[in-house]
Write a protein that holds these residues in place. Structure first.
Motif, PDB file in Angstrom:
ATOM      1  N   THR A  40      50.445  25.458  50.095  1.00 45.99           N
ATOM      2  CA  THR A  40      49.044  25.664  50.508  1.00 45.99           C
ATOM      3  C   THR A  40      49.086  27.706  49.313  1.00 45.99           C
ATOM      4  N   LEU A  41      48.521  28.414  49.344  1.00 45.59           N
ATOM      5  CA  LEU A  41      48.392  29.770  49.286  1.00 45.59           C
ATOM      6  C   LEU A  41      49.260  30.684  49.115  1.00 45.59           C
ATOM      7  N   ARG A  42      50.131  31.230  50.467  1.00 45.50           N
ATOM      8  CA  ARG A  42      51.491  31.160  50.411  1.00 45.50           C
ATOM      9  C   ARG A  42      52.766  30.865  49.344  1.00 45.50           C
ATOM     10  N   ASP A  43      52.334  29.701  49.693  1.00 46.19           N
ATOM     11  CA  ASP A  43      53.927  28.840  48.217  1.00 46.19           C
ATOM     12  C   ASP A  43      53.167  28.579  46.957  1.00 46.19           C
ATOM     13  N   ASN A  44      52.237  28.731  46.795  1.00 44.67           N
ATOM     14  CA  ASN A  44      51.334  29.582  45.273  1.00 44.67           C
ATOM     15  C   ASN A  44      52.163  30.355  45.061  1.00 44.67           C
ATOM     16  N   ILE A  45      51.725  31.553  45.860  1.00 45.32           N
ATOM     17  CA  ILE A  45      52.212  33.153  45.162  1.00 45.32           C
ATOM     18  C   ILE A  45      53.529  32.818  45.254  1.00 45.32           C
ATOM     19  N   ARG A  46      54.724  32.262  45.995  1.00 43.80           N
ATOM     20  CA  ARG A  46      56.132  32.492  45.876  1.00 43.80           C
ATOM     21  C   ARG A  46      56.548  31.410  44.109  1.00 43.80           C
ATOM     22  N   VAL A  47      55.940  31.039  43.973  1.00 48.07           N
ATOM     23  CA  VAL A  47      56.370  29.895  42.634  1.00 48.07           C
ATOM     24  C   VAL A  47      55.390  30.556  41.144  1.00 48.07           C
ATOM     25  N   SER A  48      54.892  31.557  41.880  1.00 45.71           N
ATOM     26  CA  SER A  48      53.900  32.445  41.088  1.00 45.71           C
ATOM     27  C   SER A  48      55.221  33.134  39.654  1.00 45.71           C
ATOM     28  N   VAL A  49      56.191  33.626  40.636  1.00 46.93           N
ATOM     29  CA  VAL A  49      56.719  34.370  40.548  1.00 46.93           C
ATOM     30  C   VAL A  49      58.013  34.069  40.316  1.00 46.93           C
ATOM     31  N   VAL A  50      58.605  32.944  40.342  1.00 49.43           N
ATOM     32  CA  VAL A  50      60.176  32.454  39.527  1.00 49.43           C
ATOM     33  C   VAL A  50      60.317  32.468  37.901  1.00 49.43           C
ATOM     34  N   CYS A  51      59.075  32.273  37.280  1.00 48.76           N
ATOM     35  CA  CYS A  51      59.182  32.734  35.836  1.00 48.76           C
ATOM     36  C   CYS A  51      57.248  32.380  35.142  1.00 48.76           C
ATOM     37  N   LYS A  52      57.969  32.515  34.154  1.00 46.88           N
ATOM     38  CA  LYS A  52      56.022  32.624  33.405  1.00 46.88           C
ATOM     39  C   LYS A  52      55.575  31.605  33.251  1.00 46.88           C
ATOM     40  N   ARG A  53      56.080  30.666  33.106  1.00 54.70           N
ATOM     41  CA  ARG A  53      55.279  29.134  33.129  1.00 54.70           C
ATOM     42  C   ARG A  53      55.011  28.573  34.083  1.00 54.70           C
ATOM     43  N   TRP A  54      55.759  28.815  35.333  1.00 55.73           N
ATOM     44  CA  TRP A  54      55.599  28.482  36.632  1.00 55.73           C
ATOM     45  C   TRP A  54      54.534  30.178  37.115  1.00 55.73           C
ATOM     46  N   HIS A  55      54.136  30.690  36.774  1.00 54.02           N
ATOM     47  CA  HIS A  55      53.519  31.913  36.954  1.00 54.02           C
ATOM     48  C   HIS A  55      52.089  31.080  36.752  1.00 54.02           C
ATOM     49  N   SER A  56      51.905  30.655  35.423  1.00 51.35           N
ATOM     50  CA  SER A  56      50.543  30.531  34.561  1.00 51.35           C
ATOM     51  C   SER A  56      49.993  29.413  35.045  1.00 51.35           C
ATOM     52  N   ALA A  57      50.716  28.263  35.743  1.00 53.58           N
ATOM     53  CA  ALA A  57      50.859  26.933  36.405  1.00 53.58           C
ATOM     54  C   ALA A  57      49.862  26.653  37.396  1.00 53.58           C
ATOM     55  N   ALA A  58      50.124  28.574  37.961  1.00 53.44           N
ATOM     56  CA  ALA A  58      50.044  28.687  39.763  1.00 53.44           C
ATOM     57  C   ALA A  58      49.044  29.824  39.773  1.00 53.44           C
ATOM     58  N   ILE A  59      49.093  29.911  38.763  1.00 50.78           N
ATOM     59  CA  ILE A  59      47.653  31.424  38.923  1.00 50.78           C
ATOM     60  C   ILE A  59      46.643  29.933  38.211  1.00 50.78           C
ATOM     61  N   SER A  60      46.677  29.425  37.285  1.00 47.66           N
ATOM     62  CA  SER A  60      45.491  28.281  36.830  1.00 47.66           C
ATOM     63  C   SER A  60      44.805  27.209  38.543  1.00 47.66           C
ATOM     64  N   VAL A  61      46.152  27.103  39.470  1.00 44.95           N
ATOM     65  CA  VAL A  61      45.516  26.177  39.755  1.00 44.95           C
ATOM     66  C   VAL A  61      44.819  26.715  41.639  1.00 44.95           C
TER      67      VAL A  61
END
Length: 376
Positions: free
Chosen positions: A51-72
């Motif tokens: 979900t959008l809320r979980d996507n935002i949470r995942v994006s703050v884990v690390c740079k790689r996860w941030h890039s992946a979260a933003i891309s989708v």
């Protein structure tokens, strides 16, 4: 001899311990690699289901996860297809992006029929009492407007009824050269009706299409002519724009039911469909006053239903450059759509005779962001 044996035993134990430490270190590295070193494609696939809320949470884990979260990340929520039941008060909402169905008990809608949707609000009408009212199914808020008899005409509104600029609009056929236009604002005590002369023939019916764009109401007639009403100046005119040109086979049985109209960023878009052909999409060239056929939507997604249609950008890649219709197949697992990229319907070999559909049973409605957190 005994000392030599002890040395060999000690050496063997040292080697064994070293191997154990190496295995343990290797295992620890593998454990760490399980999530942090996932292939980018696999990581994006996993994150795309959140979900959008979980996507935002995942994006703050690390740079790689941030890039992946933003891309989708889906910035816009696709509209939901709302089903009106034949009996009872259980209403279903289909999310085409997740292919999920949600249900709500809405006893407030008993005895009413749908007229229009915009900004997450429903406009409804009770034929027996002539009661007209707004209803938000996500907040359960009701806003009443004066009674009005809606016979063989359609009605639309400009924006959410909570806005001071909201105005309702309906047009009724009096004769080929005369229409009656009625308007009302939430909070007013009665509707205002004025008759207008048409310079060009304009047939108004329940199959007309209405959109509000750039401060104007646009009404597509049964025969493809476009009427325009300015609510501020209270003027009405039929544009001298010939109807969109379609192949002869588009004008088959119930052809007038296969038309849809939407607006996007000031542009008026019309969709013509035929059961045996691919749909054709036109955009009004407001400078040269002609309809232009569109071969691409440039990433835009249209959601077409009889009474109101919507447009969206920034949806998942597979949904872009497509038209989603108000028909779901395979027990809610697939919404009928047409892709301008592949030039075909999905799924294949489906019947697209919109003349067989009941216009008052399904409609697209805009949902709040991350609506899945609601009490379904």
């Amino acid at each position: 001899m005994a000392g030599r044996k002890r040395k060999l035993k000690s050496l063997a134990e040292t080697i064994t311990n070293s191997n154990r430490k190496a295995s343990k270190t290797k295992k620890e590295k593998l454990d760490l690699q399980t999530w942090s070193d996932l292939p980018a494609e696999l990581l994006e696939l996993i994150v795309s289901t959140l979900t959008l809320r979980d996507n935002i949470r995942v994006s703050v884990v690390c740079k790689r996860w941030h890039s992946a979260a933003i891309s989708v990340r889906v910035v816009n929520q696709s509209p939901l297809l709302m089903y009106f039941p034949r009996f009872g008060d259980l209403y279903e909402f289909y999310d085409p992006s997740q292919r999920k169905i949600y249900s709500l008990e809405l006893p407030e809608l008993t005895g009413s029929r749908i007229c229009y949707t915009k900004d997450g609000w429903l406009l409804l009408y009770r034929p027996r009492s002539h009661r007209v009212f707004f209803f938000n199914p996500f907040t359960r808020k009701i806003i009443k407007v004066p009674r009005f008899e809606l016979t063989y005409q359609i009605v639309a509104f400009s924006c959410a009824p909570t806005s001071a600029s909201c105005i309702l609009f309906t047009v009724k056929h009096i004769s080929p050269t005369v229409v009656a236009i009625s308007t009302c604002r939430p909070g007013e005590r009665e509707w205002t009706t004025v008759n207008f002369q048409n310079r060009l023939p304009f047939v108004s019916s329940i199959w007309n299409k209405l959109v509000f764009c750039n401060g104007l109401f646009y009404c597509l007639s049964l025969t493809g002519w476009l009427g325009v009403f300015n609510p501020e100046e209270r003027t009405w005119s039929v544009l001298a724009v010939p109807p969109p040109k379609c192949p002869e086979n588009f004008f088959a049985k119930n052809w007038w039911k296969g038309k849809f109209m939407a607006e996007h960023e000031g542009n008026i878009l019309v969709i013509y469909t035929c059961s045996s052909e691919n749909p054709i999409i036109f955009k009004l060239d407001q400078t040269n006053m002609v309809w232009e056929e569109m071969m691409t939507l440039d990433g835009l997604t249209l959601f077409a239903s009889f009474l109101s249609s919507h447009s969206r950008i920034d949806l998942p890649g597979i949904m872009r450059n497509s038209v989603y219709f108000s028909k779901v197949r395979f027990y809610g697992r697939c919404c009928i759509s047409y892709s301008l990229d592949s030039c075909r319907y999905h799924p294949r070999k489906e019947c697209h005779d919109w003349g067989e559909q009941d216009p008052f049973k399904k409609i697209w409605i805009e949902a709040p962001q991350d609506f899945s957190t609601l009490n379904w």
